[in-house]
Scaffold this motif. Structure first.
Motif, PDB file in Angstrom:
ATOM      1  N   LYS A 219       0.732  -1.130   0.098  1.00  0.00           N
ATOM      2  CA  LYS A 219      -0.318   0.253   0.037  1.00  0.00           C
ATOM      3  C   LYS A 219       0.864   1.521   0.098  1.00  0.00           C
ATOM      4  O   LYS A 219       2.148   1.003   0.983  1.00  0.00           O
ATOM      5  N   LYS A 223      -3.804   5.111  -0.386  1.00  0.00           N
ATOM      6  CA  LYS A 223      -5.150   3.477  -0.142  1.00  0.00           C
ATOM      7  C   LYS A 223      -4.606   3.334   1.206  1.00  0.00           C
ATOM      8  O   LYS A 223      -5.459   2.388   1.530  1.00  0.00           O
ATOM      9  N   ASP A 227      -7.988   2.809   3.873  1.00  0.00           N
ATOM     10  CA  ASP A 227      -8.344   1.616   4.336  1.00  0.00           C
ATOM     11  C   ASP A 227      -8.695   2.079   5.675  1.00  0.00           C
ATOM     12  O   ASP A 227      -9.458   1.847   6.302  1.00  0.00           O
ATOM     13  N   THR A 230     -11.989   3.189   6.161  1.00  0.00           N
ATOM     14  CA  THR A 230     -13.069   2.722   6.145  1.00  0.00           C
ATOM     15  C   THR A 230     -13.718   2.274   7.670  1.00  0.00           C
ATOM     16  O   THR A 230     -14.389   1.339   8.213  1.00  0.00           O
TER      17      THR A 230
END
Lengths: 267, 247
Positions: A219, A223, A227, A230
């Motif tokens: 990553k 990114k 993540d 989220t």
């Protein structure tokens, strides 16, 4: 009489400026007072979430961003040099190819090119691009960056006075030798600023590599932040990587300025 | 001993840029050790003629023979011939990203394949010759125009050329710097270097040249010893030109 008129005008200008400054300060104060600081802090600056991101945000994400950038820039620069020389070639098909390449990859969104390289081409021709995210990312981003840098390098070569090539050739240097030792070193000095610009753009374009589907260890910053966002339902990760992008970019700009000063000795 | 071929020979040389015919049939033979000054009004084709000698300009028709080798032949290795022909430009054209010393060594190493040590010792000898040994580590930008032009001459000499071309070597210089460059050129001439000099320095032409060519409208209008061409010109155009220059 004239002096009086002038001083009146100056006084009016002063008053106008004071009103503007005063108004701006007032506006900021009102906004600060009205802002819901608790909400802002809860959503953007939660210390425990930020702390949770470390050390991986550095050891994995920032590291990968830098590696992807360096690899794509190096590959792109070499490809760009080849394209720039092709574009100046006396052999017409070379020129056509270089022109077509540059126009095509400047027209396509970088994301499309990355998708083409990472998925479409391997599927269509049953080839595997080695190196995982790094391999595909370097290829995809490098191909795009080369299209932009090729024109920059060509402009740099053309900015070197004609007499330089003539002097080199009249000393018996073949064209390639003259290009390598006389023209290109001068051309690159000229184009350090636009190349830096390209490098900075590339740092940020590595965020497009999320589309390749990165594994936990590959990553890059964006990114990684997404993540985290989220899983925490919070914007704090974005703030952290935003700061990291700035921290990566600023010293680079400084470094290049030093480099420019150092190689500027000759001219 | 066999007759040596002349260092430079033109045979019916023509050169056009598009519609414009700059050289219209030049025949010329330069003997070894000869110093030839080429004079003429601007746009007369004198620089183009000089640049045809080492093929910086490719002639439209006709032949250029360097030491008997036809360099206009497509099979000729022009780079190899160029090593033997030193060239000095109006704008010096030193390499600004290299020190004075590196300006002098780079072609020795990359073209002649000399070792770094050898190249440096040749370069130092040539710098001493033009009186600039103390400038070896400077960048060209730090030198005066006259010094830059002397470095440019030294750079050419490092290649051991058989002949030297000078394309208006003093035209870009401040008046007080012209003398030092002409002195270097004069000493070269004294040593027997074959030289082709495009110049506006009539005094230099008078003192140093073995022959003076007056070129106008792409042809050699007058060719002879300096005293004849400069002091007693037969051609009307030469007379007009010299009258204009003297003012």
């Amino acid at each position: 009489m004239v002096a009086v008129v002038k001083s009146n005008r100056v006084r009016r200008a002063h008053r106008r400026r004071n009103v503007l400054i005063g108004g701006s300060v007032l506006l900021v104060v009102v906004l600060l007072a009205l802002a819901d600081w608790d909400t802002i802090q809860r959503n953007f600056f939660q210390e425990d979430i930020a702390r949770e991101m470390f050390p991986e945000v550095i050891t994995i994400a920032a590291k990968n961003t830098i590696i992807y950038t360096a690899a794509a820039f190096s590959f792109g620069l070499v490809l760009a040099l080849v394209l720039a020389l092709m574009k100046r070639s006396t052999i017409a098909p070379y020129r056509w190819f270089a022109t077509a390449y540059i126009e095509l990859f400047r027209a396509l969104p970088a994301l499309i090119t990355i998708l083409l390289v990472a998925f479409a081409v391997p599927l269509a021709f049953d080839v595997r691009i080695p190196g995982g995210t790094l391999g595909k990312g370097t290829l995809g981003l490098g191909i795009v960056a080369a299209a932009y840098m090729a024109e920059t390098i060509r402009a740099g070569i053309e900015a070197v006075p004609r007499g330089q090539m003539e002097a080199a050739r009249s000393l018996g240097m073949p064209k390639g030798t003259a290009m390598r030792y006389i023209i290109l070193p001068q051309a690159f000095r000229i184009i350090i600023p636009p190349l830096t610009n390209e490098l900075v753009l590339l740092i940020k374009d590595t965020s497009l590599l999320f589309i390749i589907g990165t594994t936990p260890v590959s990553k890059e910053l964006t990114k990684f932040a997404r993540d985290f966002m989220t899983s925490t339902q919070n914007a704090t990760p974005l703030m952290v990587v935003a700061a990291l992008y700035v921290i990566i970019t600023l010293p680079l700009t400084f470094l290049v300025r030093q480099l420019e000063k150092k190689v500027g000795q000759g001219r | 001993m066999m007759n040596e071929p002349p260092p430079i020979q033109f045979e019916d040389l023509h050169k056009s840029f598009g519609e414009l015919e700059v050289l219209r049939g030049i025949d010329l033979s330069v003997a070894t050790g000869e110093v030839i000054c080429i004079i003429g009004p601007s746009g007369s084709g004198k620089s183009t003629l000089l640049r045809c000698v080492n093929l910086l300009e490719v002639p439209t028709s006709g032949r250029v023979l360097i030491e008997g080798i036809d360099i206009t032949d497509p099979n000729c290795d022009v780079d190899e011939v160029r090593e033997k022909i030193g060239m000095v430009f109006q704008q010096f054209n030193l390499f600004p990203h290299l020190t004075v010393l590196a300006n002098l060594t780079i072609a020795q190493e990359k073209v002649l394949g000399r070792s770094s040590d050898e190249a440096v010792s040749v370069a130092e000898a040539m710098l001493t010759r033009v009186g600039l040994a103390d400038k070896r580590d400077e960048y060209p930008i730090r030198l005066s125009g006259g010094q830059q032009q002397r470095v440019a001459i030294a750079r050419s000499l490092c290649m051991n050329p058989d002949m030297m071309l000078f394309d208006e070597p003093t035209s870009a210089l401040d008046p007080e710097l012209i003398g030092e460059v002409l002195d270097v050129m004069r000493s070269l001439a004294d040593e027997g270097m074959t030289m082709l000099v495009v110049t506006h320095e009539m005094g230099f032409a008078k003192q140093v040249a073995d022959r003076v060519l007056f070129i106008d409208e792409g042809v050699i209008q007058e060719d002879g010893p300096p005293r004849e061409v400069l002091e007693n010109p037969k051609n009307k155009r030469t007379q007009q030109f010299l009258r204009a220059v003297e003012h």
